[in-house]
Enzyme design. Structure first.
Site, mmCIF file in Angstrom:
data_model
loop_
_atom_site.group_PDB
_atom_site.id
_atom_site.type_symbol
_atom_site.label_atom_id
_atom_site.label_comp_id
_atom_site.label_asym_id
_atom_site.label_seq_id
_atom_site.Cartn_x
_atom_site.Cartn_y
_atom_site.Cartn_z
ATOM 1 C CE LYS A 186 -15.598 20.372 -13.412
ATOM 2 N NZ LYS A 186 -14.237 20.726 -13.690
HETATM 3 C C1 LIG Z 1 -12.950 19.793 -13.240
HETATM 4 C C2 LIG Z 1 -12.713 18.379 -12.870
HETATM 5 C C3 LIG Z 1 -11.833 18.008 -11.839
HETATM 6 C C4 LIG Z 1 -10.877 18.974 -11.199
HETATM 7 O O1 LIG Z 1 -11.406 20.078 -10.655
HETATM 8 P P1 LIG Z 1 -10.534 21.428 -10.460
HETATM 9 O O2 LIG Z 1 -11.374 22.201 -9.521
HETATM 10 O O3 LIG Z 1 -10.410 22.066 -11.803
HETATM 11 O O4 LIG Z 1 -9.238 21.029 -9.880
HETATM 12 C C5 LIG Z 1 -11.764 16.680 -11.457
HETATM 13 N N1 LIG Z 1 -12.486 15.744 -12.084
HETATM 14 C C6 LIG Z 1 -13.313 16.046 -13.109
HETATM 15 C C7 LIG Z 1 -14.104 14.950 -13.739
HETATM 16 C C8 LIG Z 1 -13.431 17.359 -13.547
HETATM 17 O O5 LIG Z 1 -14.236 17.652 -14.575
#
Ligand SMILES: *Cc1c(COP(=O)(O)O)cnc(C)c1O
Length: 402
Positions: A186
Site C-alpha cells: 500500500k
Molecule cells: C489491501 C486491501 C485490503 C486489506 O488490507 P490488508 O491490510 O492486506 O488486510 C482491503 N481492501 C482493499 C481494497 C485492499 O486493497
C-alpha cells in the site's frame, strides 16, 4: 505505491525509539515506556491528516473492515453491498462477520456504479461499502446521498487510496467511517496494519474496546485487567513498532503522492496518442493518489492488440479481467462456496441449506469495462529509463493500432 521505496532514517529513528523503551505493547507499562506511545501518536496524526475526529489503529485493513462493520452493528443475516471490483479482503470481512456480500457493477470510475447500487438495496441491507480502488475515488457523494435516503451507513474501503481527496476533503471522511490498510504494497506501509477513521465518538469508543477484547478502557486504579466489559470483543491490536513506522510513513505520504503524480502524467501523455483511448473517470483529478494509471480502449480486441505491443516491448500492462484476486468473475472459490468449515459455513447455514449462491455472469457491465481496460502500477521511484520505455511502447501502440 508502495511506501517501502522510501524507507529511510526517519523509519529507523522511530523504530529505535520503541526499542529503547523495550515496550512493544500499546497499553500499560506506564513507567518503562517513558512517555512513548507510538500507536496512539500515529492515530492522532492520521486523524488530523485526514481531517477526521477519531482514528482507531488495528492489525490490518481486513481487520479494519471487520471492526468497523461490527461497530456499525452489522452481523449475521445482514446484507452488505460492495462492488465487484475490489480485493477479496472486502467481501472476506463481510462473510467473516456472518453477513452476506451483495455485489454491484462498476462504472468508468472503476468503482461502485451508483445506479446499480440503487437496484441492489433491500430491507436487509445494513451497510454499503464503496471501495476507492487503484488509488482513486468512487462517486462517494452520490453514494452517500443514496444511502441517506435509505438510512444505511456507508463504510469507505480506502485501503488503496490513503491521501486521496475530493475538493480537498479526504476519502474516508464522506461516509460514517473509512478504513485503511498499511500492508506491504500500500502507498504508506507499516508492514501489516490498518486504521479506521470516523467523526462519531461513540463509534470510535466501541471500536477501541472491541478491538481490545472488550476492555472498557475506563481508568481503573487496579490497572489493566480490572476493568469491566460492555460486550464481547476480539484482539486486533496494533503494536508499537507498527505505530512507529506509521508515523514516519504518514509524514512522507504527500510527497509520495506528488512523485507518483509526476510519473503518471508522463504515461498519460504518451497514451493519449492511442486512437480512441479514454482514461478512467476521476471525480476529482487533483485528489487522485496516482498509484495506478488506467486507460480504456474501444473494444476488448483493440485492448488485447495494444497490450500485445506493450508486452512485446517488455512493458505489458495489467488487464484485471485476467487477474484472479480483484474481480468478481474470477473469484472461483466464492462461486463454489468453498470453505474449510465442515458445515460449509458461511455459504451454508449449518442446517445443510445454502445461504447464498453467486453466479459469475451477473455483472456484464463490469466485465465489458474490464475487458477494455489496461492498468499500469505507478511507483514513487521510477527511473527515467523505465518511464521512457513505457512511453515509447505506448506511442508505438498508438501508431500501430489505428
Ligand atoms: C489491501 C486491501 C485490503 C486489506 O488490507 P490488508 O491490510 O492486506 O488486510 C482491503 N481492501 C482493499 C481494497 C485492499 O486493497
Amino acid at each position: 505505491m508502495p511506501g517501502f521505496e522510501v524507507f529511510g532514517e526517519e523509519e529507523k529513528q522511530q523504530i529505535s525509539e520503541v526499542l529503547d523503551t523495550g515496550v512493544l505493547f500499546r497499553y500499560e507499562f506506564g513507567e518503562q515506556r517513558k512517555g512513548v506511545y507510538k500507536v496512539l501518536e500515529f492515530e492522532k496524526n492520521f486523524a488530523k491528516y485526514c481531517g477526521a475526529g477519531f482514528a482507531q489503529a488495528v492489525t490490518s485493513g481486513t481487520a479494519a473492515l471487520k471492526v468497523a462493520m461490527t461497530a456499525l452493528g452489522v452481523g449475521a443475516g445482514d446484507e452488505v453491498i460492495t462492488q465487484g471490483f475490489t480485493f477479496v479482503a472486502t467481501w472476506e470481512a463481510i462473510l467473516d462477520i456472518g453477513a452476506i456480500p451483495v455485489f454491484t457493477e462498476i462504472d468508468e470510475t472503476l468503482n461502485m456504479d451508483p445506479d446499480d447500487l440503487r437496484k441492489k438495496i433491500t430491507d436487509k441491507t445494513k451497510c454499503i461499502i464503496p471501495v476507492h480502488m487503484l488509488g482513486a475515488m468512487a462517486r462517494i457523494e452520490e453514494i452517500v446521498s443514496i444511502a441517506k435516503e435509505h438510512d444505511i451507513p456507508v463504510l469507505e474501503d480506502t485501503a488503496q487510496a490513503a491521501g486521496g481527496r475530493i475538493k480537498g476533503q479526504h476519502l474516508g471522511t464522506f461516509g460514517n467511517c473509512g478504513t485503511f490498510s498499511f500492508d506491504s504494497v500500500k502507498t504508506m506501509t507499516t508492514g501489516e496494519g490498518g486504521m479506521i477513521i470516523t467523526a462519531d465518538e461513540n463509534m470510535w469508543r466501541d471500536m477501541s474496546e472491541y478491538h481490545d477484547h472488550g476492555h472498557d478502557h475506563a481508568v481503573n486504579p487496579g490497572g489493566r485487567g480490572g476493568e469491566g466489559r460492555s460486550f464481547i470483543g476480539f484482539n486486533y491490536r496494533m503494536m508499537e513498532l507498527q505505530g512507529a513506522m506509521g508515523i514516519a510513513q504518514l509524514a512522507k505520504l504527500d510527497s509520495m503522492i506528488a512523485a507518483q503524480k509526476a510519473n503518471k502524467a508522463k504515461l498519460r501523455a504518451a497514451a493519449e496518442t492511442i486512437p480512441g483511448v479514454k482514461f478512467r473517470t476521476l471525480v476529482d483529478e487533483e485528489g487522485d493518489t496516482a498509484t495506478f494509471f488506467a486507460f480504456m480502449l474501444e473494444s476488448s480486441e483493440q485492448c488485447n492488440n495494444v497490450n500485445k505491443v506493450l508486452a512485446d516491448a517488455g512493458v505489458g500492462a495489467i488487464n484485471f479481467s485476467e487477474n484472479s484476486w480483484h474481480f468478481y468473475p474470477s473469484w472461483e472459490h466464492l462461486h463454489k462456496g468453498a470453505s474449510l468449515a465442515k458445515s460449509g459455513y458461511p455459504f451454508m447455514d449449518g442446517q445443510g441449506k445454502r445461504r447464498v449462491v453467486y453466479d459469475p455472469d451477473v455483472l456484464p457491465k463490469s466485465a465489458d469495462i474490464m475487458s477494455r481496460t489496461l492498468v499500469y502500477p505507478v511507483s514513487i521511484k521510477m527511473s527515467e529509463e523505465q518511464i521512457g520505455k513505457m512511453c515509447e511502447a505506448l506511442k508505438k501502440a498508438g501508431k500501430e493500432i489505428g
